[in-house]
Design a protein around this motif. Structure first.
Motif, PDB file in Angstrom:
ATOM      1  N   GLU A 285       0.838  -1.196   0.000  1.00 14.14           N
ATOM      2  CA  GLU A 285       0.000   0.000   0.000  1.00 14.14           C
ATOM      3  C   GLU A 285       0.877   1.253   0.000  1.00 14.14           C
ATOM      4  O   GLU A 285       1.899   1.323   0.688  1.00 14.14           O
ATOM      5  CB  GLU A 285      -0.905  -0.008   1.234  1.00 14.14           C
TER       6      GLU A 285
ATOM      7  N   LYS B   5      -9.732   2.315  -2.454  1.00 13.21           N
ATOM      8  CA  LYS B   5      -9.966   1.758  -1.116  1.00 13.21           C
ATOM      9  C   LYS B   5     -11.334   2.162  -0.589  1.00 13.21           C
ATOM     10  O   LYS B   5     -11.693   3.341  -0.564  1.00 13.21           O
ATOM     11  CB  LYS B   5      -8.862   2.244  -0.170  1.00 13.21           C
TER      12      LYS B   5
ATOM     13  N   CYS C 233      -5.672  -3.195   2.397  1.00 16.45           N
ATOM     14  CA  CYS C 233      -5.387  -3.089   3.829  1.00 16.45           C
ATOM     15  C   CYS C 233      -6.613  -3.216   4.740  1.00 16.45           C
ATOM     16  O   CYS C 233      -7.086  -4.318   5.003  1.00 16.45           O
ATOM     17  CB  CYS C 233      -4.647  -1.785   4.082  1.00 16.45           C
TER      18      CYS C 233
ATOM     19  N   SER D 213      -1.083  -3.673   1.512  1.00 22.21           N
ATOM     20  CA  SER D 213      -1.454  -3.263   2.865  1.00 22.21           C
ATOM     21  C   SER D 213      -0.323  -2.539   3.558  1.00 22.21           C
ATOM     22  O   SER D 213       0.820  -2.533   3.094  1.00 22.21           O
ATOM     23  CB  SER D 213      -1.851  -4.501   3.696  1.00 22.21           C
TER      24      SER D 213
ATOM     25  N   MET E 227      -1.478 -10.588   2.063  1.00 18.55           N
ATOM     26  CA  MET E 227      -1.305  -9.141   2.207  1.00 18.55           C
ATOM     27  C   MET E 227       0.180  -8.796   2.113  1.00 18.55           C
ATOM     28  O   MET E 227       1.020  -9.459   2.729  1.00 18.55           O
ATOM     29  CB  MET E 227      -1.883  -8.664   3.540  1.00 18.55           C
TER      30      MET E 227
ATOM     31  N   SER F 159       3.065  -5.965   2.687  1.00 19.32           N
ATOM     32  CA  SER F 159       3.335  -4.780   3.512  1.00 19.32           C
ATOM     33  C   SER F 159       4.626  -4.088   3.084  1.00 19.32           C
ATOM     34  O   SER F 159       5.519  -4.736   2.525  1.00 19.32           O
ATOM     35  CB  SER F 159       3.467  -5.218   4.977  1.00 19.32           C
TER      36      SER F 159
END
Length: 335
Positions: A68, A161, A202, A228, A256, A258
């Motif tokens: 993200e 989002k 996220c 995320s 996910m 990161s």
């Protein structure tokens, strides 16, 4: 061996997903994100190229996913200065490299398009701040937007989002995305050469009804993938638990990606990128330090999904006849 292209009919309607073929996902846990966006983009391109090369256990990578807000710092104050114009991607009509806004207006899009062409991989382009084409010079709101790119460098989908992260933990962290970000309202389901993917960002992971609605719309979804950036406060409590819960409840892959942790940043990301199998086990390679910059590889296999659903056919046991209003009735007991 299961026929991966078997039509979903009869007793196999729930256990065999049409179009789902084994593929390898590389999640880039990106570090070294600074306030110099062009430098960030150069570094990201290098990491995408490295991810596409795979490793000994995963010599062929099919899909690369970024985190993200990968092109700039995560804090809300950095979103507007780094926002770019992103064209609409109409289903069945991808945005070609020639149709992108200029590289001056949208340099991130050009980097992602070129990276997809250079590597021959599909790219889930993390997310980035998006602004309207007619946005004023200042004082405008942004969207937190995910883009998807095919191996020809065309943008095939974008997602804004839906659920905005507003949290205030005294003495720990305060974030108010709704102060600067406008929520999206259009879910996306992407058909790839490897299978059908549901994509979100996220905080969306915390809303099980959202994923349930996507699966009801398209039961052929094999994976739920989310760029995320959980923080160092919520991450230890919920990061792994939420992904395993969504995977177990829906018997699909859930992953996910990161950013790496940067303890000097205003917003400190958790790290620990991972992918859960349909039975809830973690099937990705472990990150070397869990939080530093690295690439996490995982293979998604139809056989794993099929076996999980055969052993425990949750989908066939659903009672939609009593879940759906007005059929759902409750009784209040008075004492």
């Amino acid at each position: 061996m299961v026929n991966e292209t078997l039509a979903a009919t009869g007793p196999d309607q729930y256990t065999v997903l049409p179009g789902f073929k084994s593929f390898t996902l590389a999640m880039v846990q990106l570090g070294n994100i600074t306030r110099d966006k062009l430098s960030n983009l150069q570094h990201t391109a290098t990491m995408i190229s490295k991810a596409a090369c795979g490793d000994l256990a995963h010599p062929k990578v099919d899909v690369v996913m970024l985190p993200e807000i990968f092109n700039s710092p995560m804090e809300c104050s950095a979103h507007a200065p780094n926002a770019e114009v992103i064209p609409e991607a109409v289903a069945g009509k991808p945005v070609t490299p020639a149709e992108l806004p200029s590289s001056k207006i949208s340099p991130t899009l050009h980097m992602l398009s070129k990276a997809a062409i250079d590597t021959g991989c599909w790219i889930i382009g993390g997310s980035m701040p998006e602004k309207a084409a007619d946005a004023p010079a200042e004082g405008f709101r942004v969207w937190n937007t995910l883009t998807v790119w095919n191996a020809e460098g065309c943008m095939v989908a974008k997602y804004r989002k839906h659920h905005l992260y507003n949290v205030d933990v005294p003495g720990a962290i305060t974030v108010r995305e709704s102060d600067v970000i406008t929520p999206g309202d259009t879910p996306i389901i992407v058909k790839t050469p490897f299978g059908t993917l549901a994509l979100a960002i996220c905080y969306d992971i915390r809303f099980p009804h959202f994923l349930s609605a996507l699966l009801e719309q398209d039961p052929s979804i094999c994976a739920y993938l989310l760029p995320s950036a959980f923080n160092h406060v919520s991450g230890p409590l919920a990061w792994e638990v939420l992904q395993r819960a969504r995977a177990i409840d829906n018997q699909i892959y859930v992953g996910m990606c990161s950013p790496a942790r940067d303890n000097t940043a205003e917003y400190i990301s958790y790290g620990h990128s991972l992918l859960c199998a349909p039975n809830g086990t973690i099937c990705s390679t472990p990150t070397p330090e869990d939080e530093s910059e690295t690439i996490v590889f995982a293979k998604l296999c139809p056989e794993s999904l099929r076996t999980t659903r055969q052993w425990l056919p949750v989908g066939q046991h659903q009672r939609h006849d009593i879940y759906t209003r007005p059929h759902l009735k409750t009784r209040a007991t008075e004492f």
